[in-house]
Design an enzyme around this catalytic site. Structure first.
Site, PDB file in Angstrom:
ATOM      1  N   ALA A  52       0.816  -1.226   0.000  1.00 44.74           N
ATOM      2  CA  ALA A  52       0.000   0.000   0.000  1.00 44.74           C
ATOM      3  C   ALA A  52       0.847   1.273   0.000  1.00 44.74           C
ATOM      4  O   ALA A  52       0.329   2.356  -0.271  1.00 44.74           O
ATOM      5  CB  ALA A  52      -0.928  -0.009   1.212  1.00 44.74           C
ATOM      6  N   LEU A  56       1.423   1.486  -7.426  1.00 47.01           N
ATOM      7  CA  LEU A  56       0.131   1.019  -7.940  1.00 47.01           C
ATOM      8  C   LEU A  56      -1.014   1.427  -7.009  1.00 47.01           C
ATOM      9  O   LEU A  56      -2.076   1.869  -7.459  1.00 47.01           O
ATOM     10  CB  LEU A  56       0.149  -0.512  -8.113  1.00 47.01           C
ATOM     11  CG  LEU A  56      -1.092  -1.101  -8.756  1.00 47.01           C
ATOM     12  CD1 LEU A  56      -1.151  -0.773 -10.240  1.00 47.01           C
ATOM     13  CD2 LEU A  56      -1.159  -2.612  -8.563  1.00 47.01           C
ATOM     14  N   LYS A 192      -0.159  -8.698 -13.120  1.00 47.23           N
ATOM     15  CA  LYS A 192       0.872  -9.183 -14.037  1.00 47.23           C
ATOM     16  C   LYS A 192       2.231  -8.674 -13.530  1.00 47.23           C
ATOM     17  O   LYS A 192       2.250  -7.619 -12.886  1.00 47.23           O
ATOM     18  CB  LYS A 192       0.615  -8.686 -15.455  1.00 47.23           C
ATOM     19  CG  LYS A 192       0.819  -7.171 -15.588  1.00 47.23           C
ATOM     20  CD  LYS A 192       1.155  -6.745 -16.982  1.00 47.23           C
ATOM     21  CE  LYS A 192       1.770  -5.374 -16.965  1.00 47.23           C
ATOM     22  NZ  LYS A 192       1.997  -4.709 -18.176  1.00 47.23           N
ATOM     23  N   LYS A 226     -11.271  -2.481 -19.867  1.00 44.90           N
ATOM     24  CA  LYS A 226     -11.620  -1.238 -20.573  1.00 44.90           C
ATOM     25  C   LYS A 226     -12.925  -1.467 -21.339  1.00 44.90           C
ATOM     26  O   LYS A 226     -13.128  -2.529 -21.930  1.00 44.90           O
ATOM     27  CB  LYS A 226     -10.499  -0.843 -21.535  1.00 44.90           C
ATOM     28  CG  LYS A 226      -9.222  -0.421 -20.800  1.00 44.90           C
ATOM     29  CD  LYS A 226      -8.116  -0.179 -21.805  1.00 44.90           C
ATOM     30  CE  LYS A 226      -6.765  -0.046 -21.123  1.00 44.90           C
ATOM     31  NZ  LYS A 226      -6.461   1.278 -20.635  1.00 44.90           N
ATOM     32  N   GLU A 260       2.648   3.667 -26.656  1.00 45.45           N
ATOM     33  CA  GLU A 260       2.716   4.575 -25.502  1.00 45.45           C
ATOM     34  C   GLU A 260       3.715   5.681 -25.785  1.00 45.45           C
ATOM     35  O   GLU A 260       4.712   5.453 -26.479  1.00 45.45           O
ATOM     36  CB  GLU A 260       3.220   3.821 -24.265  1.00 45.45           C
ATOM     37  CG  GLU A 260       2.302   2.756 -23.754  1.00 45.45           C
ATOM     38  CD  GLU A 260       2.915   2.084 -22.532  1.00 45.45           C
ATOM     39  OE1 GLU A 260       2.885   2.680 -21.453  1.00 45.45           O
ATOM     40  OE2 GLU A 260       3.446   0.979 -22.693  1.00 45.45           O
ATOM     41  N   ASP A 279       6.204  -7.717 -20.961  1.00 44.86           N
ATOM     42  CA  ASP A 279       5.385  -6.654 -20.358  1.00 44.86           C
ATOM     43  C   ASP A 279       4.041  -6.488 -21.061  1.00 44.86           C
ATOM     44  O   ASP A 279       3.023  -6.247 -20.416  1.00 44.86           O
ATOM     45  CB  ASP A 279       6.165  -5.328 -20.408  1.00 44.86           C
ATOM     46  CG  ASP A 279       5.423  -4.202 -19.700  1.00 44.86           C
ATOM     47  OD1 ASP A 279       4.997  -4.437 -18.548  1.00 44.86           O
ATOM     48  OD2 ASP A 279       5.271  -3.112 -20.285  1.00 44.86           O
ATOM     49  N   HIS A 284      -1.576  -8.457 -22.289  1.00 46.38           N
ATOM     50  CA  HIS A 284      -2.560  -7.587 -22.942  1.00 46.38           C
ATOM     51  C   HIS A 284      -2.760  -7.908 -24.433  1.00 46.38           C
ATOM     52  O   HIS A 284      -3.884  -8.017 -24.913  1.00 46.38           O
ATOM     53  CB  HIS A 284      -2.149  -6.118 -22.849  1.00 46.38           C
ATOM     54  CG  HIS A 284      -1.787  -5.680 -21.476  1.00 46.38           C
ATOM     55  ND1 HIS A 284      -2.508  -6.039 -20.368  1.00 46.38           N
ATOM     56  CD2 HIS A 284      -0.778  -4.897 -21.027  1.00 46.38           C
ATOM     57  CE1 HIS A 284      -1.963  -5.497 -19.297  1.00 46.38           C
ATOM     58  NE2 HIS A 284      -0.908  -4.802 -19.665  1.00 46.38           N
ATOM     59  N   LYS A 384       7.167   1.642 -26.392  1.00 42.49           N
ATOM     60  CA  LYS A 384       7.214   2.806 -25.509  1.00 42.49           C
ATOM     61  C   LYS A 384       7.873   3.965 -26.239  1.00 42.49           C
ATOM     62  O   LYS A 384       8.614   3.767 -27.192  1.00 42.49           O
ATOM     63  CB  LYS A 384       8.023   2.464 -24.247  1.00 42.49           C
ATOM     64  CG  LYS A 384       7.293   1.481 -23.340  1.00 42.49           C
ATOM     65  CD  LYS A 384       7.907   1.441 -21.960  1.00 42.49           C
ATOM     66  CE  LYS A 384       7.091   0.566 -21.031  1.00 42.49           C
ATOM     67  NZ  LYS A 384       5.782   1.148 -20.670  1.00 42.49           N
TER      68      LYS A 384
HETATM   69  P1  NDP Z   1       6.418  -0.775  -6.061  1.00 45.17           P
HETATM   70  O1  NDP Z   1       7.807  -0.962  -6.578  1.00 45.17           O
HETATM   71  O2  NDP Z   1       5.937   0.624  -5.875  1.00 45.17           O
HETATM   72  O3  NDP Z   1       6.333  -1.618  -4.715  1.00 45.17           O
HETATM   73  C1  NDP Z   1       5.164  -1.651  -3.895  1.00 45.17           C
HETATM   74  C2  NDP Z   1       5.568  -1.787  -2.448  1.00 45.17           C
HETATM   75  O4  NDP Z   1       6.165  -3.056  -2.240  1.00 45.17           O
HETATM   76  C3  NDP Z   1       6.604  -0.775  -2.010  1.00 45.17           C
HETATM   77  O5  NDP Z   1       5.987   0.410  -1.614  1.00 45.17           O
HETATM   78  C4  NDP Z   1       7.286  -1.491  -0.877  1.00 45.17           C
HETATM   79  O6  NDP Z   1       6.577  -1.251   0.330  1.00 45.17           O
HETATM   80  C5  NDP Z   1       7.144  -2.943  -1.210  1.00 45.17           C
HETATM   81  N1  NDP Z   1       8.421  -3.481  -1.691  1.00 45.17           N
HETATM   82  C6  NDP Z   1       9.180  -3.015  -2.709  1.00 45.17           C
HETATM   83  N2  NDP Z   1      10.281  -3.776  -2.864  1.00 45.17           N
HETATM   84  C7  NDP Z   1      10.211  -4.718  -1.909  1.00 45.17           C
HETATM   85  C8  NDP Z   1      11.042  -5.804  -1.542  1.00 45.17           C
HETATM   86  N3  NDP Z   1      12.176  -6.069  -2.206  1.00 45.17           N
HETATM   87  N4  NDP Z   1      10.666  -6.582  -0.508  1.00 45.17           N
HETATM   88  C9  NDP Z   1       9.532  -6.331   0.164  1.00 45.17           C
HETATM   89  N5  NDP Z   1       8.698  -5.304  -0.128  1.00 45.17           N
HETATM   90  C10 NDP Z   1       9.035  -4.521  -1.157  1.00 45.17           C
HETATM   91  O7  NDP Z   1       5.455  -1.595  -7.027  1.00 45.17           O
HETATM   92  P2  NDP Z   1       4.193  -1.082  -7.847  1.00 45.17           P
HETATM   93  O8  NDP Z   1       3.223  -0.481  -6.904  1.00 45.17           O
HETATM   94  O9  NDP Z   1       4.639  -0.292  -9.012  1.00 45.17           O
HETATM   95  O10 NDP Z   1       3.632  -2.454  -8.440  1.00 45.17           O
HETATM   96  C11 NDP Z   1       3.051  -3.444  -7.616  1.00 45.17           C
HETATM   97  C12 NDP Z   1       2.720  -4.658  -8.469  1.00 45.17           C
HETATM   98  O11 NDP Z   1       1.785  -4.299  -9.452  1.00 45.17           O
HETATM   99  C13 NDP Z   1       3.923  -5.210  -9.217  1.00 45.17           C
HETATM  100  O12 NDP Z   1       3.821  -6.585  -9.252  1.00 45.17           O
HETATM  101  C14 NDP Z   1       3.782  -4.657 -10.608  1.00 45.17           C
HETATM  102  O13 NDP Z   1       4.330  -5.524 -11.572  1.00 45.17           O
HETATM  103  C15 NDP Z   1       2.278  -4.608 -10.749  1.00 45.17           C
HETATM  104  N6  NDP Z   1       1.831  -3.564 -11.661  1.00 45.17           N
HETATM  105  C16 NDP Z   1       2.117  -2.255 -11.397  1.00 45.17           C
HETATM  106  C17 NDP Z   1       1.662  -1.270 -12.239  1.00 45.17           C
HETATM  107  C18 NDP Z   1       1.937   0.178 -11.964  1.00 45.17           C
HETATM  108  O14 NDP Z   1       1.433   1.008 -12.734  1.00 45.17           O
HETATM  109  N7  NDP Z   1       2.693   0.525 -10.931  1.00 45.17           N
HETATM  110  C19 NDP Z   1       0.856  -1.612 -13.452  1.00 45.17           C
HETATM  111  C20 NDP Z   1       0.593  -3.014 -13.613  1.00 45.17           C
HETATM  112  C21 NDP Z   1       1.076  -3.935 -12.740  1.00 45.17           C
HETATM  113  P3  NDP Z   1       7.220  -1.374   1.779  1.00 45.17           P
HETATM  114  O15 NDP Z   1       8.707  -1.184   1.651  1.00 45.17           O
HETATM  115  O16 NDP Z   1       6.562  -0.312   2.576  1.00 45.17           O
HETATM  116  O17 NDP Z   1       6.848  -2.753   2.216  1.00 45.17           O
END
Ligand code: NDP
Length: 526
Positions: A52, A56, A192, A226, A260, A279, A284, A384
């Site tokens: 959280a 994402l 994904k 969508k 994109e 990706d 998709h 991209k």
């Molecule tokens: P982030 O890189 O922002 O990571 C989300 C959270 O995970 C971080 O805030 C962190 O929280 C925790 N985290 C990061 N690295 C680690 C680690 N090595 N070990 C434990 N916790 C970790 O990811 P996104 O939010 O960008 O993406 C989340 C998922 O959604 C991914 O699987 C991504 O592939 C998928 N996704 C994302 C999209 C996007 O637009 N962002 C689009 C489509 C899919 P904390 O340190 O507080 O625990």
């Protein structure tokens, strides 16, 4: 305005939760906005978002939930629990989500305050199972006297390497079990990528199934949510006039484009290991292909629709890996300009190796070996940092078999083309020939357009809003089934292996300027 008062853990009375008067507004269909979002009342539930503190959650999930709230589309009793390693007070989490939801701190935002009362936060440590036991206790206290029914969605918004561990921890804490020990239904949402290749996709699935049964697993492909993508099936199978020409006798070529303007943003770590084929194509592009090419299922039911999609993946002609060059163009963006602003090349992006050979563009020609599509090339292109952000499907029809105007016009009659626009405009366009006004006989191509936005007055759900509502409803129609995931990897894996062989990596990679249409050679792929 309907007002309900709910209990927070520890028994303290929360702020009144105001429900939007929007529920009572009616649309041009004579339905309330809530009925447009979900035809039936939604079960009370708790959405637990792991990761959280990440991108994402802030960019997609919380804004989607807030919009649903504003449209009266959420269940009456909903709790949202953010989970991550970062220690954070509940108020700090709410303050962090507020600008993400588009509510500036300086504004009064009373609607936000009502929504924020549903937001909670619980820190977890993925390496410490006891923190998941604490989470289970927190959820039970939060749900109080089973007012949320013990129904829970666990959304894995964490890096993919954590999917298996987090799913296992949820299971160990007894939170995956349904209808037992205060639990109602329990669902896990996986983003994904579903694995890095076929073996890892299968391993991930085995791990998820250690705790969850298949009906509890929701593998997201937000493209499917969508509106226009969903409309492909309605267009094809609720109109009698298109299906008879939807085959090799009338269609000469199908093009699917997902372009994109964005680069990789801050996601170098992920993208360097993935590249455009993992990706975009594994998920998709394959889903769009399946929707265009599938046979009509006997009924519009989840497994029947998924069965038909699966048949398309099974019918894919194995890619000619021995000679990939005629059927696949890979590219990587260099420096250039997007909307007049200079942008760096891929290798200059933070976190990317200066000698990276990761493709950011691919154009692939493939064939479907069945009666309907034999001989019709499907061209899938995604990249991209291209000149525009657009997602569309083009059905190119055959030219007229014989032009009766040839002696007068001395020119080819342009073939009909049907475009299903997914982004930026959700539209359907048909190009056909007319006579140019005047004494001389000249042809003119005209476009007949249907725009979603012009003809529908109800709330249009963003893809993540739709995905979240479907998870709450337990409707898996727009999600991936594991057999589809594995067939998609089975098709792509030999291509990836071939492209990632050392000597092929640089040989196959065409550099293109950011802001262009991609490598020039891709235009020859037809
Ligand atoms: P982030 O890189 O922002 O990571 C989300 C959270 O995970 C971080 O805030 C962190 O929280 C925790 N985290 C990061 N690295 C680690 C680690 N090595 N070990 C434990 N916790 C970790 O990811 P996104 O939010 O960008 O993406 C989340 C998922 O959604 C991914 O699987 C991504 O592939 C998928 N996704 C994302 C999209 C996007 O637009 N962002 C689009 C489509 C899919 P904390 O340190 O507080 O625990």
């Amino acid at each position: 305005m309907e007002v309900t008062t709910e209990k927070l853990p520890g028994g303290a009375a929360s702020e009144p939760v105001e429900r939007a008067t929007a529920l009572c507004e009616t649309t041009d269909l004579g339905l309330s906005r809530r009925q447009c979002i979900s035809p039936e009342p939604l079960d009370p539930c708790t959405i637990v978002i792991f990761g959280a503190s990440g991108d994402l959650a802030a960019r997609k999930l919380i804004p989607a939930l807030f919009n649903l709230f504003l449209n009266g589309g959420l269940p009456d009793r909903l709790r949202i629990v953010g989970c991550a390693r970062t220690p954070m007070e509940e108020d700090a989490f709410r303050d962090r989500m507020r600008p993400a939801a588009g509510v500036p701190a300086r504004e009064d935002g009373s609607r936000w305050e009502s929504f924020a009362a549903m937001l909670h936060y619980q820190a977890v440590d993925y390496t410490d199972p006891s923190t998941f036991d604490e989470l289970a206790g927190f959820l039970r206290r939060l749900e109080g006297d089973a007012r949320a029914g013990g129904n829970r969605i666990f959304y894995l918004a964490v890096p993919p390497v954590l999917y298996e561990l987090v799913a296992r921890r949820i299971g160990e804490a007894g939170l995956a079990e349904e209808n037992a020990d205060g639990n109602g239904w329990s669902r896990i949402v996986v983003e994904k990528p579903f694995g890095h290749d076929l073996p890892t996709a299968m391993a991930l699935d085995r791990s998820l199934h250690e705790s969850f049964r298949e009906h509890q697993v929701f593998r997201i492909d937000h493209y499917l949510a969508k509106e226009t993508v969903q409309n492909v099936l309605i267009f094809r199978f609720a109109n009698a006039i298109f299906e008879p020409v939807w085959n090799r006798r009338y269609v000469s070529r199908v093009r699917i484009l997902a372009a994109e303007t964005l680069g990789i943003e801050h996601r170098a770590g992920y993208y360097e290991a993935a590249g455009v084929l993992r990706d975009m194509f594994q998920n998709h592009m394959m889903q769009l292909l399946a929707l265009i090419a599938m046979e009509p299922p006997p009924r519009f039911e989840t497994d029947w629709v998924m069965d038909e999609k699966t048949k398309v993946f099974r019918a894919l002609r194995p890619f000619p890996v021995e000679n990939p060059y005629e059927n696949l163009i890979l590219g990587q963006y260099g420096r250039g300009a997007i909307d007049g602003a200079a942008v760096p090349g891929y290798r200059e992006e933070p976190g990317v190796r200066s000698d990276s050979l990761t493709p950011t563009f691919a154009s692939m020609k493939l064939h479907i070996d069945n009666w309907r599509w034999q001989g019709v090339p499907f061209l899938l292109t995604s990249g991209k940092r291209l000149d525009r952000k657009v997602t569309e499907i083009n059905i190119e029809f055959r030219e007229v078999p014989h032009s009766i105007f040839r002696n007068i016009l001395g020119e080819r009659v342009e073939a009909n083309r049907l475009t299903l626009g997914i982004y930026p405009e959700e539209k359907i366009s048909l190009i056909f020939q007319t006579k140019n006004p005047g004494a001389a006989l000249r042809l003119r191509s005209v476009t007949m357009d249907f725009h979603y936005s012009q003809s529908y007055g109800g709330p249009v759900l963003d893809a993540y809003e739709k995905v979240l509502i479907d998870c709450i409803r337990g409707d898996r129609m727009l999600f991936w089934r594991q057999d589809g995931v594995e067939l998609s990897w089975s098709f792509l894996s030999p291509i990836l292996e071939r492209c990632e062989e050392c000597e092929n990596r640089s040989r196959m990679l065409h550099l293109y300027e950011a802001g262009s249409m991609g490598p020039a050679d891709a235009l020859d792929l037809s």
